[in-house]
Enzyme design. Structure first.
Site, mmCIF file in Angstrom:
data_model
loop_
_atom_site.group_PDB
_atom_site.id
_atom_site.type_symbol
_atom_site.label_atom_id
_atom_site.label_comp_id
_atom_site.label_asym_id
_atom_site.label_seq_id
_atom_site.Cartn_x
_atom_site.Cartn_y
_atom_site.Cartn_z
ATOM 1 N N ARG A 290 0.809 -1.229 0.000
ATOM 2 C CA ARG A 290 0.000 0.000 0.000
ATOM 3 C C ARG A 290 0.842 1.279 0.000
ATOM 4 O O ARG A 290 0.348 2.363 -0.237
ATOM 5 C CB ARG A 290 -0.952 -0.006 1.208
ATOM 6 C CG ARG A 290 -2.161 -0.893 0.996
ATOM 7 C CD ARG A 290 -2.937 -1.080 2.277
ATOM 8 N NE ARG A 290 -2.267 -1.980 3.204
ATOM 9 C CZ ARG A 290 -2.651 -2.200 4.459
ATOM 10 N NH1 ARG A 290 -3.687 -1.567 4.942
ATOM 11 N NH2 ARG A 290 -1.980 -3.035 5.230
ATOM 12 N N GLY B 46 3.616 -15.023 6.766
ATOM 13 C CA GLY B 46 2.914 -14.602 7.982
ATOM 14 C C GLY B 46 3.853 -14.188 9.099
ATOM 15 O O GLY B 46 5.046 -14.487 9.073
ATOM 16 N N THR B 47 3.272 -13.492 10.093
ATOM 17 C CA THR B 47 4.089 -12.952 11.183
ATOM 18 C C THR B 47 4.701 -14.067 12.044
ATOM 19 O O THR B 47 5.822 -13.932 12.534
ATOM 20 C CB THR B 47 3.255 -12.014 12.076
ATOM 21 O OG1 THR B 47 2.009 -12.657 12.391
ATOM 22 C CG2 THR B 47 2.934 -10.704 11.369
ATOM 23 N N GLY C 24 -6.147 -7.092 14.413
ATOM 24 C CA GLY C 24 -6.537 -8.255 15.184
ATOM 25 C C GLY C 24 -7.264 -7.800 16.446
ATOM 26 O O GLY C 24 -6.934 -6.764 17.010
ATOM 27 N N ASN D 164 -5.019 -5.585 18.740
ATOM 28 C CA ASN D 164 -3.650 -6.048 18.941
ATOM 29 C C ASN D 164 -2.698 -5.070 18.261
ATOM 30 O O ASN D 164 -2.811 -4.802 17.069
ATOM 31 C CB ASN D 164 -3.523 -7.440 18.307
ATOM 32 C CG ASN D 164 -2.086 -7.902 18.187
ATOM 33 O OD1 ASN D 164 -1.215 -7.448 18.937
ATOM 34 N ND2 ASN D 164 -1.833 -8.801 17.238
ATOM 35 N N LYS E 7 31.485 27.831 -1.421
ATOM 36 C CA LYS E 7 31.619 26.385 -1.630
ATOM 37 C C LYS E 7 33.010 25.938 -1.199
ATOM 38 O O LYS E 7 33.993 26.502 -1.649
ATOM 39 C CB LYS E 7 31.393 26.070 -3.111
ATOM 40 C CG LYS E 7 31.556 24.623 -3.460
ATOM 41 C CD LYS E 7 32.401 24.452 -4.705
ATOM 42 C CE LYS E 7 33.316 23.269 -4.558
ATOM 43 N NZ LYS E 7 34.249 23.150 -5.669
ATOM 44 N N TYR F 111 30.660 35.097 -5.139
ATOM 45 C CA TYR F 111 30.879 33.648 -5.175
ATOM 46 C C TYR F 111 32.296 33.336 -4.713
ATOM 47 O O TYR F 111 33.260 33.892 -5.250
ATOM 48 C CB TYR F 111 30.656 33.084 -6.589
ATOM 49 C CG TYR F 111 31.054 31.626 -6.648
ATOM 50 C CD1 TYR F 111 30.320 30.669 -5.942
ATOM 51 C CD2 TYR F 111 32.191 31.209 -7.336
ATOM 52 C CE1 TYR F 111 30.712 29.338 -5.940
ATOM 53 C CE2 TYR F 111 32.582 29.872 -7.336
ATOM 54 C CZ TYR F 111 31.843 28.940 -6.636
ATOM 55 O OH TYR F 111 32.226 27.629 -6.617
ATOM 56 N N ALA G 76 38.738 47.899 -7.588
ATOM 57 C CA ALA G 76 37.444 47.456 -8.121
ATOM 58 C C ALA G 76 37.555 47.180 -9.609
ATOM 59 O O ALA G 76 38.314 47.824 -10.330
ATOM 60 C CB ALA G 76 36.391 48.527 -7.870
ATOM 61 N N ARG H 57 42.900 46.475 -14.856
ATOM 62 C CA ARG H 57 41.813 46.831 -15.758
ATOM 63 C C ARG H 57 42.394 47.889 -16.679
ATOM 64 O O ARG H 57 43.380 48.558 -16.328
ATOM 65 C CB ARG H 57 40.616 47.378 -14.979
ATOM 66 C CG ARG H 57 40.956 48.623 -14.204
ATOM 67 C CD ARG H 57 39.828 49.103 -13.312
ATOM 68 N NE ARG H 57 40.175 50.399 -12.750
ATOM 69 C CZ ARG H 57 39.979 50.754 -11.491
ATOM 70 N NH1 ARG H 57 39.443 49.902 -10.645
ATOM 71 N NH2 ARG H 57 40.323 51.941 -11.086
HETATM 72 C C1 UD1 Z 1 -0.691 -7.767 12.407
HETATM 73 C C2 UD1 Z 1 -1.382 -8.672 13.426
HETATM 74 C C3 UD1 Z 1 -2.659 -7.990 13.884
HETATM 75 C C4 UD1 Z 1 -2.335 -6.623 14.457
HETATM 76 C C5 UD1 Z 1 -1.556 -5.781 13.453
HETATM 77 C C6 UD1 Z 1 -1.074 -4.513 14.099
HETATM 78 C C7 UD1 Z 1 -0.842 -10.963 12.802
HETATM 79 C C8 UD1 Z 1 -1.337 -12.205 12.186
HETATM 80 N N1 UD1 Z 1 -1.679 -9.951 12.832
HETATM 81 O O1 UD1 Z 1 -1.527 -7.694 11.290
HETATM 82 O O2 UD1 Z 1 -3.296 -8.779 14.853
HETATM 83 O O3 UD1 Z 1 -3.520 -5.964 14.830
HETATM 84 O O4 UD1 Z 1 -0.396 -6.508 12.976
HETATM 85 O O5 UD1 Z 1 -0.450 -3.650 13.177
HETATM 86 O O6 UD1 Z 1 0.259 -10.931 13.287
HETATM 87 N N2 UD1 Z 1 5.818 -9.376 8.342
HETATM 88 C C9 UD1 Z 1 6.916 -10.123 8.014
HETATM 89 N N3 UD1 Z 1 6.719 -11.309 7.366
HETATM 90 C C10 UD1 Z 1 5.484 -11.767 7.061
HETATM 91 C C11 UD1 Z 1 4.379 -10.986 7.398
HETATM 92 C C12 UD1 Z 1 4.577 -9.795 8.047
HETATM 93 O O7 UD1 Z 1 8.034 -9.756 8.288
HETATM 94 O O8 UD1 Z 1 5.407 -12.853 6.479
HETATM 95 C C13 UD1 Z 1 6.041 -8.104 9.043
HETATM 96 C C14 UD1 Z 1 5.620 -6.901 8.213
HETATM 97 O O9 UD1 Z 1 6.703 -6.421 7.435
HETATM 98 C C15 UD1 Z 1 5.192 -5.917 9.277
HETATM 99 C C16 UD1 Z 1 4.695 -6.803 10.417
HETATM 100 O O10 UD1 Z 1 5.247 -8.073 10.189
HETATM 101 O O11 UD1 Z 1 6.243 -5.141 9.739
HETATM 102 C C17 UD1 Z 1 3.173 -6.872 10.490
HETATM 103 O O12 UD1 Z 1 2.719 -7.479 9.308
HETATM 104 P P1 UD1 Z 1 1.377 -7.040 8.600
HETATM 105 O O13 UD1 Z 1 1.187 -7.846 7.377
HETATM 106 O O14 UD1 Z 1 1.331 -5.576 8.475
HETATM 107 O O15 UD1 Z 1 0.319 -7.549 9.677
HETATM 108 P P2 UD1 Z 1 -1.152 -7.071 9.859
HETATM 109 O O16 UD1 Z 1 -1.997 -7.736 8.856
HETATM 110 O O17 UD1 Z 1 -1.196 -5.591 9.923
HETATM 111 CA CA CA Z 2 0.358 -3.754 9.490
#
Ligand code: UD1
Ligand code: CA
Length: 461
Positions: free
Chosen positions: A16, A78-79, A140, A170, A351, A366, A423, A440
């Site tokens: 985004r 995923g996180t 979350g 969260n 400079k 300058y 001058a 001059r």
């Molecule tokens: C996550 C939380 C959500 C919380 C929110 C807060 C989870 C499943 N959800 O969601 O509960 O409310 O953050 O902002 O954790 N990242 C990685 N690798 C990955 C996925 C993410 O490094 O595979 C990193 C992203 O770069 C980012 C952070 O983890 O810095 C959070 O990831 P993002 O995808 O923004 O999670 P949310 O969907 O916002």
């Molecule tokens: Ca996020």
């Protein structure tokens, strides 16, 4: 105190943001988002940080260098999966780990500190930072039992209608007991709407294994604002900017209109300095006491002395002494060193040059690649001709020299101490000490030339 480390998640793409760059290297107050997070952890005494990198990891490594360790997440699954990549840094360790997100730069060290204390004090397996949001969409949700104990976190996309109505969200920031985290990670699965390994699911697992899960609800929800797009970047920017400005004001700096002043993180400003509107003081700058900056000035990576005034001017990677006046409309380019009690006036560009104490360069001049001594006067329109089309050459002007208006100093050339230059001269050779150089052609007056040639310009009656 028990061992505490940090893991910062920063592998995501941040679609985004609509950027070719990693989301976490966008800057607020001159500092990347991920550095704001790492520094907040550092300020509460956490010495070991592991950054989970993936998308554009070259850029993240480039800005944090060897201050931190890196774990690579090849695919962003995923996180929870992200934290698994850091397991090798956690295994065999006692203590706790703070998990932070690289895109949540507003988190303060106070809050991290408070969370760690709560977590350790209550002997929790996991503690999550939460907040009540007016509009919890996208976050979350914290699901609690009737006694108020945290049961689990449900992602927005997986939540049922009842859960969607929960306003406590969260933050994505947690403190875990390292052992509890490692065992729960082993049981994570990706049976959810997004097919991801959610770190949030570890809480439920930790509870089932008999450890406690706590929550620290913060009163200022702006601290956990995540940055996903440029609009949020500017909102977070405003909050951090105000924190920086407030810190300076509390330390004795007058900022006449904080809405129009931009000061980067780490800038130092002395007491009783006044910052006028439209001023930018950027990374690496140090401003003395009782200085006046602005209006409409930009100071980048520069050192400005005490009681010095910078008026409507731009100063880049330079040093300015005490009691000196710069501007209006002066431009000091990198590598300039201006002494004490100096005047650099309007439309003067300097400079990579040294200007000695008590010297005056009042207008339209300058100066490039030059060494100008003490108590020198450069008249209006002096030009140091430092570039011959191929090389940049050096000019030296000795102490107490006086260079008249509209003089060209063709470099390399030296004007010795106590010398004068008339001058309009174009100087190509050394001017000896105590002498006057005139370079001059002599003036010729042709008497009655106008009449003889019929060149009168008065209107005929
Ligand atoms: C996550 C939380 C959500 C919380 C929110 C807060 C989870 C499943 N959800 O969601 O509960 O409310 O953050 O902002 O954790 N990242 C990685 N690798 C990955 C996925 C993410 O490094 O595979 C990193 C992203 O770069 C980012 C952070 O983890 O810095 C959070 O990831 P993002 O995808 O923004 O999670 P949310 O969907 O916002
Ligand atoms: Ca996020």
């Amino acid at each position: 105190m028990e061992h505490i480390m940090a893991v910062v998640l920063a592998a995501g793409e941040g679609k985004r943001m609509k950027s070719k760059n990693s989301k976490v290297i966008h800057k607020i107050c001159g500092k990347t988002l991920v550095e704001w997070v790492v520094d907040a952890a550092g300020s509460c005494g956490i010495k070991e940080s592991v950054i989970v990198v993936g998308h554009r990891q070259d850029q993240v490594r480039d800005c944090l260098k060897d201050r931190v360790s890196y774990a690579v997440q090849e695919k962003q699954l995923g996180t929870g999966h992200a934290v698994m990549q850091a397991e090798k840094y956690l295994e065999g360790k006692e203590g706790h780990v703070i998990i932070l997100c690289g895109d949540t730069p507003l988190i303060t060290s106070d809050t991290i500190d408070k969370t760690i204390k709560f977590h350790i004090g209550n002997k929790c397996g996991a503690t999550v930072i939460t907040a009540d949001f007016e509009d919890p969409t996208g976050y979350g949700r914290i699901v609690r039992d009737s006694n108020g104990n945290v049961l689990k976190i449900v992602e927005d996309k997986d939540a049922n209608i009842e859960e969607k109505n929960i306003r406590e969200i969260n933050s994505g920031i947690y403190c875990f007991n390292i052992k509890d985290l490692l065992t729960s990670l082993k049981e994570l699965n990706n049976n959810n709407v997004q097919g991801e390994y959610y770190l949030t699911d570890t809480l439920e697992i930790i509870l089932k294994k008999g450890s406690k899960v706590g929550a620290v609800k913060i009163s200022d929800p702006s601290e956990i604002l995540g940055i996903n797009d440029r609009v949020q970047l500017s909102k977070a920017g405003e909050i951090i900017r105000n924190r920086v400005l407030e810190m300076h004001m509390r330390a004795g700096v007058t900022i006449i209109d904080p809405k129009s002043v931009y000061i980067d993180d780490g800038v130092k400003i002395g007491m009783d300095t006044i910052i006028y509107p439209g001023s930018y003081i950027e990374t690496g700058s140090i401003i003395g006491e009782e200085a006046i900056i602005g209006p409409n000035s930009r100071v980048v990576g520069s050192i400005i002395g005490n009681i010095t005034e910078i008026n409507n001017s731009v100063i880049i990677d330079s040093k300015v002494g005490n009691n000196t006046h710069i501007g209006p409309f002066a431009y000091l380019r990198p590598g300039s060193k201006i002494g004490n009690n100096v005047k650099i006036g309007d439309f003067v560009e300097v400079k990579k040059s040294v200007i000695g104490d008590d010297t005056k360069v009042s207008h339209l001049t300058y100066i490039g690649d030059a060494e100008v001594g003490n108590n020198v006067n450069l008249g209006c329109g002096v030009v140091v001709v430092n570039y011959d089309g191929k090389n940049k050459n050096k000019t030296i002007i000795g102490d107490n020299a006086f260079v008249g208006c509209n003089v060209n100093l063709i470099s390399p050339v030296t004007v010795k101490d106590n010398a004068y230059v008339a001058a309009g001269s174009t100087i190509t050779e050394e001017v000896p000490e105590n002498s006057l150089a005139i370079a001059r052609s002599r003036q010729v007056n042709k008497e009655d030339w106008v009449v003889k040639k019929g060149m009168q310009r008065t209107k005929k009656k």
